[in-house]
Every structure is written in structure tokens, then in C-alpha cells.
Design a protein around this motif. Structure first.
Motif, PDB file in Angstrom:
ATOM      1  N   SER A  80       0.825  -1.206   0.000  1.00 38.05           N
ATOM      2  CA  SER A  80       0.000   0.000   0.000  1.00 38.05           C
ATOM      3  C   SER A  80       0.859   1.256   0.000  1.00 38.05           C
ATOM      4  O   SER A  80       0.430   2.313   0.429  1.00 38.05           O
ATOM      5  CB  SER A  80      -0.931  -0.001   1.215  1.00 38.05           C
ATOM      6  OG  SER A  80      -0.159  -0.062   2.396  1.00 38.05           O
ATOM      7  N   LEU A  81       2.092   1.132  -0.479  1.00 40.41           N
ATOM      8  CA  LEU A  81       3.012   2.257  -0.459  1.00 40.41           C
ATOM      9  C   LEU A  81       2.499   3.447  -1.257  1.00 40.41           C
ATOM     10  O   LEU A  81       2.572   4.587  -0.805  1.00 40.41           O
ATOM     11  CB  LEU A  81       4.387   1.836  -0.975  1.00 40.41           C
ATOM     12  CG  LEU A  81       5.471   2.904  -0.915  1.00 40.41           C
ATOM     13  CD1 LEU A  81       5.666   3.399   0.499  1.00 40.41           C
ATOM     14  CD2 LEU A  81       6.763   2.358  -1.470  1.00 40.41           C
ATOM     15  N   LYS A  82       1.938   3.191  -2.443  1.00 40.57           N
ATOM     16  CA  LYS A  82       1.452   4.301  -3.266  1.00 40.57           C
ATOM     17  C   LYS A  82       0.291   5.017  -2.576  1.00 40.57           C
ATOM     18  O   LYS A  82       0.223   6.245  -2.579  1.00 40.57           O
ATOM     19  CB  LYS A  82       1.027   3.816  -4.646  1.00 40.57           C
ATOM     20  CG  LYS A  82       0.756   4.948  -5.615  1.00 40.57           C
ATOM     21  CD  LYS A  82       0.634   4.445  -7.032  1.00 40.57           C
ATOM     22  CE  LYS A  82       0.584   5.598  -8.000  1.00 40.57           C
ATOM     23  NZ  LYS A  82       0.643   5.167  -9.379  1.00 40.57           N
TER      24      LYS A  82
ATOM     25  N   LEU B  15      -0.263   5.208   0.643  1.00 40.19           N
ATOM     26  CA  LEU B  15       0.297   5.958   1.755  1.00 40.19           C
ATOM     27  C   LEU B  15       0.992   7.220   1.258  1.00 40.19           C
ATOM     28  O   LEU B  15       0.831   8.296   1.840  1.00 40.19           O
ATOM     29  CB  LEU B  15       1.281   5.084   2.534  1.00 40.19           C
ATOM     30  CG  LEU B  15       1.968   5.741   3.727  1.00 40.19           C
ATOM     31  CD1 LEU B  15       0.942   6.182   4.755  1.00 40.19           C
ATOM     32  CD2 LEU B  15       2.964   4.781   4.339  1.00 40.19           C
ATOM     33  N   LYS B  16       1.728   7.102   0.153  1.00 41.33           N
ATOM     34  CA  LYS B  16       2.428   8.255  -0.412  1.00 41.33           C
ATOM     35  C   LYS B  16       1.439   9.357  -0.813  1.00 41.33           C
ATOM     36  O   LYS B  16       1.680  10.536  -0.568  1.00 41.33           O
ATOM     37  CB  LYS B  16       3.238   7.834  -1.628  1.00 41.33           C
ATOM     38  CG  LYS B  16       3.995   8.961  -2.283  1.00 41.33           C
ATOM     39  CD  LYS B  16       4.725   8.468  -3.523  1.00 41.33           C
ATOM     40  CE  LYS B  16       5.257   9.625  -4.334  1.00 41.33           C
ATOM     41  NZ  LYS B  16       5.800   9.201  -5.608  1.00 41.33           N
ATOM     42  N   THR B  17       0.322   8.986  -1.399  1.00 38.92           N
ATOM     43  CA  THR B  17      -0.646   9.999  -1.818  1.00 38.92           C
ATOM     44  C   THR B  17      -1.264  10.708  -0.617  1.00 38.92           C
ATOM     45  O   THR B  17      -1.492  11.909  -0.655  1.00 38.92           O
ATOM     46  CB  THR B  17      -1.768   9.400  -2.694  1.00 38.92           C
ATOM     47  OG1 THR B  17      -2.454   8.398  -1.964  1.00 38.92           O
ATOM     48  CG2 THR B  17      -1.221   8.819  -3.980  1.00 38.92           C
TER      49      THR B  17
ATOM     50  N   VAL C 100       0.148  11.108   2.430  1.00 41.88           N
ATOM     51  CA  VAL C 100       1.157  11.897   3.141  1.00 41.88           C
ATOM     52  C   VAL C 100       1.575  13.125   2.343  1.00 41.88           C
ATOM     53  O   VAL C 100       1.720  14.211   2.883  1.00 41.88           O
ATOM     54  CB  VAL C 100       2.376  11.015   3.473  1.00 41.88           C
ATOM     55  CG1 VAL C 100       3.526  11.840   4.019  1.00 41.88           C
ATOM     56  CG2 VAL C 100       1.990   9.933   4.459  1.00 41.88           C
ATOM     57  N   SER C 101       1.745  12.949   1.024  1.00 41.26           N
ATOM     58  CA  SER C 101       2.277  14.040   0.209  1.00 41.26           C
ATOM     59  C   SER C 101       1.198  14.968  -0.342  1.00 41.26           C
ATOM     60  O   SER C 101       1.495  16.069  -0.776  1.00 41.26           O
ATOM     61  CB  SER C 101       3.077  13.469  -0.961  1.00 41.26           C
ATOM     62  OG  SER C 101       2.205  12.837  -1.885  1.00 41.26           O
TER      63      SER C 101
ATOM     64  N   ASP D 149      -0.342  14.181  -3.038  1.00 38.56           N
ATOM     65  CA  ASP D 149      -0.352  13.895  -4.479  1.00 38.56           C
ATOM     66  C   ASP D 149      -1.726  13.355  -4.852  1.00 38.56           C
ATOM     67  O   ASP D 149      -2.211  12.393  -4.265  1.00 38.56           O
ATOM     68  CB  ASP D 149       0.726  12.854  -4.800  1.00 38.56           C
ATOM     69  CG  ASP D 149       0.809  12.508  -6.272  1.00 38.56           C
ATOM     70  OD1 ASP D 149       0.076  13.093  -7.087  1.00 38.56           O
ATOM     71  OD2 ASP D 149       1.640  11.649  -6.618  1.00 38.56           O
TER      72      ASP D 149
END
Length: 69
Positions: A51-53, A55-57, A59-60, A62
Motif C-alpha cells: 500500500s506504499l502508493k 500511503l504516499k498519496t 502523506v504528500s 499527491d
């Protein structure tokens, strides 16, 4: 569930993180145990690839190029 159903093998249905969690559990059981107790494993929307993508969206901020009203 096995005992409650009259000693019939059960279908395990999971959602989201329940899928990888139960898979972890099942991978640590011997085949004889799974053959006795489990009829099928049905994961729905499990994050098996990670689920990295997602999580990245979060947090950032994006938005993956989508227009946000």
C-alpha cells in the motif's frame, strides 16, 4: 466456525488488510490442518502488492493527476 457448522470446512472471506493477515496465518499452518478446516479463502480488495502508493498519496497530498473540485 468449524465446530458451529457441524464440523464442515469453512470459507474464509476477508476484506482489505484482513486478506494479508489471514494469508500470513494460513501460511503457517500445515496442509493437513488447512485440508481439515478450510474449504476456501476469498480475499476482497486486499493490498497484497503493498500500500506504499496509497500511503504516499495521503502523506504528500499527491492527487495522482486527478482533478479535485
Amino acid at each position: 466456525a468449524y465446530n458451529s457448522s457441524g464440523n464442515k470446512r469453512v470459507h474464509i472471506v476477508t476484506h482489505s488488510l484482513g486478506g494479508p493477515t489471514i494469508l500470513y496465518f494460513l501460511n503457517r499452518r500445515p496442509l493437513s490442518w488447512k485440508d481439515k478446516f478450510v474449504s476456501s479463502f476469498i480475499p476482497i480488495a486486499g493490498p497484497f502488492a503493498g500500500s506504499l502508493k496509497a500511503l504516499k498519496t495521503m502523506v504528500s497530498g499527491d492527487n495522482l493527476g486527478m482533478e479535485v473540485p
